[in-house]
Motif scaffolding. Structure first.
Motif, PDB file in Angstrom:
ATOM      1  N   THR A  61      48.182  44.646  49.641  1.00 25.70           N
ATOM      2  CA  THR A  61      47.782  45.051  48.300  1.00 25.70           C
ATOM      3  C   THR A  61      48.515  44.205  47.276  1.00 25.70           C
ATOM      4  O   THR A  61      49.706  43.918  47.434  1.00 25.70           O
ATOM      5  CB  THR A  61      48.095  46.540  48.057  1.00 25.70           C
ATOM      6  OG1 THR A  61      47.490  47.313  49.098  1.00 25.70           O
ATOM      7  CG2 THR A  61      47.557  46.989  46.707  1.00 25.70           C
TER       8      THR A  61
ATOM      9  N   LEU B 186      44.295  45.313  43.929  1.00 22.76           N
ATOM     10  CA  LEU B 186      43.275  44.956  44.908  1.00 22.76           C
ATOM     11  C   LEU B 186      43.893  45.002  46.291  1.00 22.76           C
ATOM     12  O   LEU B 186      44.933  44.391  46.546  1.00 22.76           O
ATOM     13  CB  LEU B 186      42.741  43.547  44.617  1.00 22.76           C
ATOM     14  CG  LEU B 186      41.497  43.117  45.385  1.00 22.76           C
ATOM     15  CD1 LEU B 186      40.283  43.919  44.925  1.00 22.76           C
ATOM     16  CD2 LEU B 186      41.234  41.631  45.175  1.00 22.76           C
ATOM     17  N   GLU B 187      43.256  45.746  47.177  1.00 22.70           N
ATOM     18  CA  GLU B 187      43.710  45.852  48.565  1.00 22.70           C
ATOM     19  C   GLU B 187      42.729  45.124  49.473  1.00 22.70           C
ATOM     20  O   GLU B 187      41.527  45.374  49.428  1.00 22.70           O
ATOM     21  CB  GLU B 187      43.805  47.320  48.987  1.00 22.70           C
ATOM     22  CG  GLU B 187      44.224  47.501  50.437  1.00 22.70           C
ATOM     23  CD  GLU B 187      44.179  48.943  50.897  1.00 22.70           C
ATOM     24  OE1 GLU B 187      44.470  49.199  52.083  1.00 22.70           O
ATOM     25  OE2 GLU B 187      43.837  49.820  50.067  1.00 22.70           O
ATOM     26  N   THR B 188      43.244  44.226  50.286  1.00 22.77           N
ATOM     27  CA  THR B 188      42.406  43.529  51.270  1.00 22.77           C
ATOM     28  C   THR B 188      42.422  44.333  52.558  1.00 22.77           C
ATOM     29  O   THR B 188      43.468  44.470  53.201  1.00 22.77           O
ATOM     30  CB  THR B 188      42.919  42.107  51.517  1.00 22.77           C
ATOM     31  OG1 THR B 188      42.812  41.351  50.300  1.00 22.77           O
ATOM     32  CG2 THR B 188      42.095  41.410  52.599  1.00 22.77           C
TER      33      THR B 188
ATOM     34  N   SER C 162      30.565  47.509  42.092  1.00 23.33           N
ATOM     35  CA  SER C 162      30.932  47.429  40.686  1.00 23.33           C
ATOM     36  C   SER C 162      29.722  47.053  39.829  1.00 23.33           C
ATOM     37  O   SER C 162      29.220  45.929  39.908  1.00 23.33           O
ATOM     38  CB  SER C 162      32.045  46.402  40.476  1.00 23.33           C
ATOM     39  OG  SER C 162      32.269  46.169  39.103  1.00 23.33           O
TER      40      SER C 162
ATOM     41  N   SER D  55      37.554  43.838  50.329  1.00 25.20           N
ATOM     42  CA  SER D  55      38.620  44.350  49.464  1.00 25.20           C
ATOM     43  C   SER D  55      38.161  45.623  48.777  1.00 25.20           C
ATOM     44  O   SER D  55      36.970  45.857  48.594  1.00 25.20           O
ATOM     45  CB  SER D  55      39.023  43.299  48.416  1.00 25.20           C
ATOM     46  OG  SER D  55      39.617  42.175  49.032  1.00 25.20           O
ATOM     47  N   ARG D  56      39.149  46.423  48.370  1.00 19.90           N
ATOM     48  CA  ARG D  56      38.910  47.654  47.623  1.00 19.90           C
ATOM     49  C   ARG D  56      39.742  47.604  46.355  1.00 19.90           C
ATOM     50  O   ARG D  56      40.937  47.274  46.398  1.00 19.90           O
ATOM     51  CB  ARG D  56      39.269  48.890  48.461  1.00 19.90           C
ATOM     52  CG  ARG D  56      38.332  49.099  49.663  1.00 19.90           C
ATOM     53  CD  ARG D  56      38.787  50.271  50.517  1.00 19.90           C
ATOM     54  NE  ARG D  56      37.884  50.505  51.640  1.00 19.90           N
ATOM     55  CZ  ARG D  56      36.944  51.443  51.686  1.00 19.90           C
ATOM     56  NH1 ARG D  56      36.777  52.245  50.641  1.00 19.90           N
ATOM     57  NH2 ARG D  56      36.180  51.586  52.745  1.00 19.90           N
ATOM     58  N   GLY D  57      39.115  47.933  45.220  1.00 19.28           N
ATOM     59  CA  GLY D  57      39.784  47.852  43.937  1.00 19.28           C
ATOM     60  C   GLY D  57      40.323  49.172  43.455  1.00 19.28           C
ATOM     61  O   GLY D  57      40.079  50.240  44.043  1.00 19.28           O
ATOM     62  N   ASP D  58      41.060  49.120  42.332  1.00 16.27           N
ATOM     63  CA  ASP D  58      41.715  50.321  41.808  1.00 16.27           C
ATOM     64  C   ASP D  58      40.722  51.339  41.258  1.00 16.27           C
ATOM     65  O   ASP D  58      41.061  52.510  41.106  1.00 16.27           O
ATOM     66  CB  ASP D  58      42.715  49.928  40.719  1.00 16.27           C
ATOM     67  CG  ASP D  58      42.079  49.119  39.608  1.00 16.27           C
ATOM     68  OD1 ASP D  58      41.989  49.608  38.478  1.00 16.27           O
ATOM     69  OD2 ASP D  58      41.651  47.979  39.875  1.00 16.27           O
TER      70      ASP D  58
ATOM     71  N   THR E 229      28.971  44.231  46.150  1.00 17.91           N
ATOM     72  CA  THR E 229      29.958  45.035  45.444  1.00 17.91           C
ATOM     73  C   THR E 229      29.299  46.306  44.924  1.00 17.91           C
ATOM     74  O   THR E 229      28.090  46.341  44.695  1.00 17.91           O
ATOM     75  CB  THR E 229      30.602  44.266  44.270  1.00 17.91           C
ATOM     76  OG1 THR E 229      31.607  45.098  43.671  1.00 17.91           O
ATOM     77  CG2 THR E 229      29.574  43.891  43.212  1.00 17.91           C
TER      78      THR E 229
ATOM     79  N   ASN F 202      38.583  34.507  38.907  1.00 20.70           N
ATOM     80  CA  ASN F 202      37.249  35.070  39.092  1.00 20.70           C
ATOM     81  C   ASN F 202      36.266  34.301  38.220  1.00 20.70           C
ATOM     82  O   ASN F 202      36.550  34.029  37.041  1.00 20.70           O
ATOM     83  CB  ASN F 202      37.228  36.547  38.705  1.00 20.70           C
ATOM     84  CG  ASN F 202      38.084  37.397  39.621  1.00 20.70           C
ATOM     85  OD1 ASN F 202      38.496  36.962  40.690  1.00 20.70           O
ATOM     86  ND2 ASN F 202      38.370  38.610  39.206  1.00 20.70           N
TER      87      ASN F 202
ATOM     88  N   GLN G 221      35.475  34.267  43.732  1.00 19.44           N
ATOM     89  CA  GLN G 221      36.891  34.544  43.514  1.00 19.44           C
ATOM     90  C   GLN G 221      37.702  33.529  44.307  1.00 19.44           C
ATOM     91  O   GLN G 221      37.574  33.436  45.535  1.00 19.44           O
ATOM     92  CB  GLN G 221      37.257  35.955  43.954  1.00 19.44           C
ATOM     93  CG  GLN G 221      38.723  36.299  43.671  1.00 19.44           C
ATOM     94  CD  GLN G 221      39.065  37.721  44.048  1.00 19.44           C
ATOM     95  OE1 GLN G 221      39.084  38.059  45.225  1.00 19.44           O
ATOM     96  NE2 GLN G 221      39.338  38.561  43.054  1.00 19.44           N
TER      97      GLN G 221
END
Length: 219
Positions: A159, A184-186, A103, A196-199, A101, A134, A123
């Motif tokens: 999403t 969250l977009e897969t 993050s 996945s990509r987060g906000d 990640t 999570n 997750q």
């Protein structure tokens, strides 16, 4: 003689040209199965490359590897076999282990080393009940921090809006504020790998942690 030679050369060129054009009824035309096998093999190679880079990047802790990992992620996203993951709950529903990640908060880079989760971050998703959990395990798996969330699908079927409901620190539980939201977009999903990509622009690479019939699936 020159006329015969020209005719012979023309016939040779026609034979060569026709060797590149396979008529629809030709028995040598590659089958759908062969094309699918080729695509699967190519994806497997991309997956292997990505997972190797994730390991080299130490899950995201070696930030000088981010560009290489991003390139591998984008290549695999372009070969995504599941464009609408929410329509494939049998693939999405599982316990997933985080292997990379961007993050810093999830990696715990600003925490004291003893309080960082290391490689024990998971997750769990239940795509049928639209719930997610999570988890991060500290001290080698002795203490668990967690957050429980409700998922709200968007029309693109890839999403979800995420409303966090409950936070857990060790054995303590307390409600999350209504402002604790995100999405969250897969962008890639197959039976054993998810991207996945987060906000906040963060990237997540996860692998299925176990057989989906044995993994801990939340209600």
């Amino acid at each position: 003689n020159n006329f015969l030679m020209r005719r012979l050369l023309c016939l040779c060129w026609l034979c060569v040209a026709e060797s590149f054009v396979v008529p629809p009824s030709s028995p040598t035309r590659p089958s759908r199965r062969r094309w699918a096998l080729g695509a699967t093999t190519a994806r497997d190679e991309l997956k292997s490359e990505l997972l190797g880079l994730c390991a080299e990047a130490d899950g995201g802790r070696e930030r000088n590897k981010d560009d290489a990992v991003l390139g591998a992620i984008e290549a695999l996203e372009a070969a995504n076999p599941t464009e609408r993951p929410l329509e494939a709950p049998e693939l999405l529903t599982a316990r997933w282990r985080l292997v990379y990640t961007t993050s810093e908060s999830i990696l715990g880079l600003t925490r004291p080393r003893a309080l960082r989760p290391g490689r024990l971050t998971y997750q769990s998703i239940n795509a049928k009940t639209l719930r997610a959990l999570n988890e991060e395990w500290l001290f080698g798996g002795l203490l668990r921090n967690s957050v429980f969330a409700r998922l709200e699908p968007r029309d693109d079927k890839k999403t979800v809006d995420v409303q966090f409901l409950t936070f857990g620190v060790g054995w303590l539980r307390f409600p999350a504020p209504r402002s604790a939201r995100g999405f969250l977009e897969t962008t890639y999903l197959d039976p054993d790998l998810r991207i996945s990509r987060g906000d906040k622009g963060n990237l997540f690479v996860l692998v299925r942690d176990d057989d989906p019939t044995k993994s801990r699936i939340i209600p």
